[in-house]
Write a protein that holds these residues in place. Structure first.
Motif, PDB file in Angstrom:
ATOM      1  N   PRO A 176      43.082  31.838  50.089  1.00  0.00           N
ATOM      2  CA  PRO A 176      43.485  31.740  51.441  1.00  0.00           C
ATOM      3  C   PRO A 176      44.210  32.917  51.791  1.00  0.00           C
ATOM      4  CG  PRO A 176      43.619  29.865  50.538  1.00  0.00           C
ATOM      5  CD  PRO A 176      43.101  30.360  49.676  1.00  0.00           C
ATOM      6  N   PRO A 177      44.148  32.773  53.319  1.00  0.00           N
ATOM      7  CA  PRO A 177      45.261  34.192  53.170  1.00  0.00           C
ATOM      8  C   PRO A 177      46.467  33.809  53.118  1.00  0.00           C
ATOM      9  CG  PRO A 177      43.715  34.316  54.856  1.00  0.00           C
ATOM     10  CD  PRO A 177      43.088  32.764  54.248  1.00  0.00           C
ATOM     11  N   ALA A 178      46.699  32.821  53.329  1.00  0.00           N
ATOM     12  CA  ALA A 178      48.259  31.865  52.932  1.00  0.00           C
ATOM     13  C   ALA A 178      48.722  32.038  51.239  1.00  0.00           C
ATOM     14  CB  ALA A 178      48.448  30.538  53.526  1.00  0.00           C
ATOM     15  N   ILE A 179      47.829  31.933  50.819  1.00  0.00           N
ATOM     16  CA  ILE A 179      48.049  32.120  49.484  1.00  0.00           C
ATOM     17  C   ILE A 179      47.799  33.491  49.124  1.00  0.00           C
ATOM     18  CG2 ILE A 179      47.141  31.897  46.845  1.00  0.00           C
ATOM     19  CD1 ILE A 179      46.754  28.865  47.801  1.00  0.00           C
ATOM     20  N   ARG A 180      46.716  34.410  49.201  1.00  0.00           N
ATOM     21  CA  ARG A 180      46.298  35.835  49.398  1.00  0.00           C
ATOM     22  C   ARG A 180      46.814  36.793  49.122  1.00  0.00           C
ATOM     23  NH1 ARG A 180      40.943  35.850  51.596  1.00  0.00           N
ATOM     24  NH2 ARG A 180      41.700  36.766  53.144  1.00  0.00           N
ATOM     25  N   VAL A 181      47.820  36.305  50.301  1.00  0.00           N
ATOM     26  CA  VAL A 181      48.919  37.423  50.281  1.00  0.00           C
ATOM     27  C   VAL A 181      50.448  37.117  49.689  1.00  0.00           C
ATOM     28  CG1 VAL A 181      50.669  35.948  51.901  1.00  0.00           C
ATOM     29  CG2 VAL A 181      50.647  38.158  52.544  1.00  0.00           C
ATOM     30  N   LYS A 182      50.451  36.127  48.713  1.00  0.00           N
ATOM     31  CA  LYS A 182      51.600  36.333  47.717  1.00  0.00           C
ATOM     32  C   LYS A 182      51.184  36.830  46.299  1.00  0.00           C
ATOM     33  CE  LYS A 182      53.335  31.968  49.429  1.00  0.00           C
ATOM     34  NZ  LYS A 182      54.519  32.582  49.384  1.00  0.00           N
ATOM     35  N   LEU A 183      49.814  37.266  46.636  1.00  0.00           N
ATOM     36  CA  LEU A 183      49.029  37.286  45.401  1.00  0.00           C
ATOM     37  C   LEU A 183      49.001  39.282  44.754  1.00  0.00           C
ATOM     38  CD1 LEU A 183      46.007  35.318  44.828  1.00  0.00           C
ATOM     39  CD2 LEU A 183      48.500  35.426  43.136  1.00  0.00           C
ATOM     40  N   PRO A 184      48.867  39.737  43.957  1.00  0.00           N
ATOM     41  CA  PRO A 184      48.746  41.479  43.519  1.00  0.00           C
ATOM     42  C   PRO A 184      47.354  41.684  44.215  1.00  0.00           C
ATOM     43  CG  PRO A 184      49.830  40.481  41.392  1.00  0.00           C
ATOM     44  CD  PRO A 184      49.283  39.348  43.170  1.00  0.00           C
ATOM     45  N   PRO A 185      46.934  42.759  45.025  1.00  0.00           N
ATOM     46  CA  PRO A 185      45.740  42.670  45.734  1.00  0.00           C
ATOM     47  C   PRO A 185      44.646  43.361  44.333  1.00  0.00           C
ATOM     48  CG  PRO A 185      47.608  44.648  45.894  1.00  0.00           C
ATOM     49  CD  PRO A 185      48.225  43.889  45.082  1.00  0.00           C
ATOM     50  N   ARG A 186      44.846  42.833  42.855  1.00  0.00           N
ATOM     51  CA  ARG A 186      43.671  42.885  42.754  1.00  0.00           C
ATOM     52  C   ARG A 186      43.355  41.931  42.462  1.00  0.00           C
ATOM     53  NH1 ARG A 186      43.333  41.722  37.110  1.00  0.00           N
ATOM     54  NH2 ARG A 186      45.590  41.758  37.113  1.00  0.00           N
ATOM     55  N   LEU A 187      44.268  40.503  42.128  1.00  0.00           N
ATOM     56  CA  LEU A 187      43.502  39.274  42.772  1.00  0.00           C
ATOM     57  C   LEU A 187      43.218  38.676  43.760  1.00  0.00           C
ATOM     58  CD1 LEU A 187      46.736  38.146  39.716  1.00  0.00           C
ATOM     59  CD2 LEU A 187      44.124  38.580  39.335  1.00  0.00           C
ATOM     60  N   ALA A 188      44.153  39.089  44.637  1.00  0.00           N
ATOM     61  CA  ALA A 188      43.576  38.755  45.913  1.00  0.00           C
ATOM     62  C   ALA A 188      42.566  38.911  46.168  1.00  0.00           C
ATOM     63  CB  ALA A 188      44.828  39.098  46.973  1.00  0.00           C
ATOM     64  N   ARG A 189      41.719  39.777  46.224  1.00  0.00           N
ATOM     65  CA  ARG A 189      40.087  40.057  46.304  1.00  0.00           C
ATOM     66  C   ARG A 189      39.045  38.433  45.898  1.00  0.00           C
ATOM     67  NH1 ARG A 189      42.683  45.723  46.220  1.00  0.00           N
ATOM     68  NH2 ARG A 189      41.577  45.621  44.008  1.00  0.00           N
ATOM     69  N   ALA A 190      39.998  38.486  44.575  1.00  0.00           N
ATOM     70  CA  ALA A 190      39.211  37.711  43.367  1.00  0.00           C
ATOM     71  C   ALA A 190      38.872  36.683  43.734  1.00  0.00           C
ATOM     72  CB  ALA A 190      39.979  37.719  41.784  1.00  0.00           C
ATOM     73  N   ARG A 191      37.097  36.283  43.698  1.00  0.00           N
ATOM     74  CA  ARG A 191      36.842  34.673  43.357  1.00  0.00           C
ATOM     75  C   ARG A 191      38.180  34.235  43.085  1.00  0.00           C
ATOM     76  NH1 ARG A 191      33.407  31.384  40.638  1.00  0.00           N
ATOM     77  NH2 ARG A 191      33.319  32.501  39.264  1.00  0.00           N
ATOM     78  N   LEU A 192      38.332  32.547  43.690  1.00  0.00           N
ATOM     79  CA  LEU A 192      39.504  31.731  42.866  1.00  0.00           C
ATOM     80  C   LEU A 192      39.254  31.547  42.195  1.00  0.00           C
ATOM     81  CD1 LEU A 192      42.380  30.673  43.554  1.00  0.00           C
ATOM     82  CD2 LEU A 192      41.224  29.256  45.668  1.00  0.00           C
ATOM     83  N   ILE A 193      39.413  30.412  41.678  1.00  0.00           N
ATOM     84  CA  ILE A 193      39.197  30.007  39.996  1.00  0.00           C
ATOM     85  C   ILE A 193      39.839  27.596  40.388  1.00  0.00           C
ATOM     86  CG2 ILE A 193      38.869  28.935  38.301  1.00  0.00           C
ATOM     87  CD1 ILE A 193      38.578  31.483  37.346  1.00  0.00           C
TER      88      ILE A 193
END
Length: 261
Positions: free
Chosen positions: A153-170
């Motif tokens: 979700p956006p609240a977590i994605r914004v803290k991740l590097p772009p490569r990980l932010a775009r990937a499917r969450l496990i």
């Protein structure tokens, strides 16, 4: 070179989140302030006035650029509060920088009073600089890469590097005051409370399995159950525990075919 190629080249030259275009904008603003003798600087000799405003704007911009990522990490997804916090954080050190410039450039005597009465003027210029940065970034805004279905979700994605932010969450795992965010593209530690992460994950397709684990439904390869507990083998090879508190509810879900230990 195409216009897009020029934009990409300019994006690579950065200090914090600021790029070469913003630096050029600061230089032009400094030239304008010197040419108009802004803030009662008409009595300063011309050469000194132009040097002062160039160093003040460019140096102040570098200070702001180094502070900005620190502020942004603490206020993700809150643009108005971010702007206010950025102005509050950048104004005192830039005021000190501006007060020291006459001492460095032409040997003037340092006047501590300038740190007080000079701050409103610095804040005024900082507001203009933040507005300039917003205009430049809007003009050079890069089309975001597509985000995979099942991404964080956006609240977590914004803290991740772009490569990980775009990937499917496990999965998301709590580690002290940090979270280990696991994705198909790898994992990373982010500073976030597990409770806040669970709030943001509420609409995602997954389950809390333990007091320190949340697992995406599609991230599970195998489920094993024993003595009222369980463990989930995830698609990245990690194993997530399932405590007794959550095992009863999770056994009735459509995990991968369970293997009874």
């Amino acid at each position: 070179m195409t216009t897009e190629g020029v934009k990409q080249g300019m994006r690579r030259l950065r200090i914090g989140r600021s790029g070469i275009v913003e630096l050029i904008g600061l230089m032009l603003l400094g030239w304008f302030l010197a040419a108009t003798s802004a803030f009662d600087s008409e009595n300063v000799p011309k050469l000194q006035r132009y040097l002062f405003w160039q160093f003040a704007l460019v140096g102040g911009g570098v200070i702001a650029a180094m502070i900005e990522p620190w502020v942004a990490r603490r206020l993700p997804g809150r643009p108005r509060l971010f702007v206010l916090a950025q102005l509050i954080a950048m104004t005192p050190p830039i005021t000190l920088w501006v007060a020291m410039l006459p001492v460095v450039l032409w040997g003037a005597t340092f006047q501590p009073a300038k740190l007080i009465w000079g701050m409103p003027s610095v804040l005024t210029v900082n507001i203009a600089v933040v507005g300039l940065a917003w205009l430049v970034r809007t003009a050079f805004k890069q089309t975001p890469a597509p985000v995979s279905d099942g991404a964080a979700p956006p609240a977590i994605r914004v803290k991740l590097p772009p490569r990980l932010a775009r990937a499917r969450l496990i999965a998301v795992e709590a580690e002290d005051h940090y979270l280990r965010v696991r994705t198909e593209a790898g994992s990373d530690l982010v500073l976030m409370r597990f409770g806040d992460a669970l709030d943001s994950l509420g609409a995602c397709d997954g389950f809390r399995t333990h007091r320190s684990w949340w697992v995406a439904r599609t991230g599970v390869e195998t489920a094993r159950w024993k003595s009222g507990r369980g463990e989930l083998v995830l698609s990245d090879g990690a194993t997530a525990p399932v405590s007794r508190t959550y095992a009863a509810a999770l056994k009735g879900t459509d995990w991968a075919a369970p293997v009874t230990a």
